[in-house]
Enzyme design. Structure first.
Site, PDB file in Angstrom:
ATOM      1  CE  LYS A 163    -100.935   2.795   1.843  1.00  0.00           C
ATOM      2  NZ  LYS A 163    -101.011   3.579   3.101  1.00  0.00           N
ATOM      3  N   GLY A 166    -106.319   7.443   9.303  1.00  0.00           N
ATOM      4  CA  GLY A 166    -106.113   8.561  10.211  1.00  0.00           C
ATOM      5  C   GLY A 166    -107.082   8.649  11.362  1.00  0.00           C
ATOM      6  CB  ALA A 177    -105.938   2.725   7.148  1.00  0.00           C
ATOM      7  N   GLY A 178    -106.030   3.093  10.454  1.00  0.00           N
ATOM      8  CA  GLY A 178    -106.965   3.041  11.570  1.00  0.00           C
ATOM      9  C   GLY A 178    -106.416   2.493  12.865  1.00  0.00           C
ATOM     10  CG  ASN A 187     -98.256   8.372   9.332  1.00  0.00           C
ATOM     11  OD1 ASN A 187     -98.504   9.003   8.318  1.00  0.00           O
ATOM     12  ND2 ASN A 187     -97.447   8.895  10.244  1.00  0.00           N
ATOM     13  CB  THR A 188    -102.646   8.722  12.413  1.00  0.00           C
ATOM     14  OG1 THR A 188    -102.783   9.070  11.037  1.00  0.00           O
ATOM     15  CG2 THR A 188    -103.343   9.763  13.263  1.00  0.00           C
TER      16      THR A 188
END
Length: 264
Positions: free
Chosen positions: A101, A162, A188-189, A210-211
């Site tokens: 990535k 994040g 993301a986000g 992830n986050t």
């Protein structure tokens, strides 16, 4: 590499059953990662190369990832194409495989990717046989350039990495989904399962989360929640959503109810 949007998800020659990719950072303990992988059903996990410590069993992230899971090393920390290329090559040399990535970020405040440097890195690494999944700021022309450079997917951000702010780039992502014929992974986000479902309803081929999972109070349950949301969103996309109207429309006829000349 092209893909039928209604068909299987195939990246780098590998057919994937799960359309939920997960990350390996921010968890309260690495020991929880195997349980999150199991509950989420994810077959792809991303990781920063700096978290691979071959000299320490406890700190080496690879010791917590089942062998059958597809590793997706990222080039986190790279500020130029050259740095991203060097990290990718190092990951391959360390036995992390050919998937990578690409993350090239110069902006320290919002951590927005540098598309031009990302395109340069993608072109070089694709020629070297890497399966390149580039993380990008949503832009149709740059997405097309990534395709021409040999990207296996395009990974537009939903909002700053994040942030858990959701899909703030919705319109640009929709355009990319409509115009780009390789897998689109929203990355993301995404902060809620409902947002992952919405990304899939739009026609995204997968999401990377992830986050939102790692920082929840129960990452194992949250992994399962995201898995269910992604599946629901994909089913809704395949079923084709109903039309949206600006006025009300009864679900049953309002005329002729019980006949016009009924006597009681």
């Amino acid at each position: 590499m092209s893909i039928n949007k209604s068909g299987k998800l195939i990246i780098g020659g590998r057919e994937l059953n799960s359309r939920l990719f997960i990350g390996s950072g921010k968890f309260p303990s690495k020991s929880i990662i195997p349980s999150v992988i199991e509950s989420s059903g994810s077959e792809v996990i991303t990781m920063a190369l700096r978290r691979v410590d071959l000299d320490s069993k406890e700190h080496n992230i690879l010791n917590y990832i089942p062998k059958e899971i597809q590793l997706l090393p990222n080039t986190s920390g790279a500020r130029t194409a050259e740095e991203a290329i060097r990290i990718a090559r190092l990951a391959r040399a360390m036995g992390c495989g050919d998937w990578v990535k690409i993350e090239v970020v110069r902006d320290n405040k919002y951590l927005l990717p540098d598309n031009m440097e990302t395109i340069k890195a993608t072109e070089t690494l694709a020629k070297e046989g890497f399966v390149v999944l580039p993380y990008m700021s949503p832009d149709l022309m740059d997405a097309k350039r990534l395709v021409d450079a040999g990207a296996a997917t395009v990974m537009p951000l939903g909002s700053p990495i994040g942030s858990n702010r959701g899909i703030r780039t919705e319109e640009m992502i929709k355009i990319i989904i409509d115009e780009i014929n390789i897998p689109i992974i929203v990355d993301a986000g995404i902060g809620k399962p409902s947002e992952a479902a919405y990304a899939m309803e739009m026609g995204a081929d997968a999401v990377l989360v992830n986050t939102a999972i790692a920082t929840s109070e129960n990452p194992v349950k949250m992994g399962k929640a995201f898995a269910m949301a992604v599946e629901a969103g994909r089913l809704a996309y395949e079923a084709k959503l109903g039309r949206v109207l600006s006025r009300a429309e009864a679900s049953s006829p309002l005329t002729g109810f019980l006949g016009e000349n009924n006597e009681f």
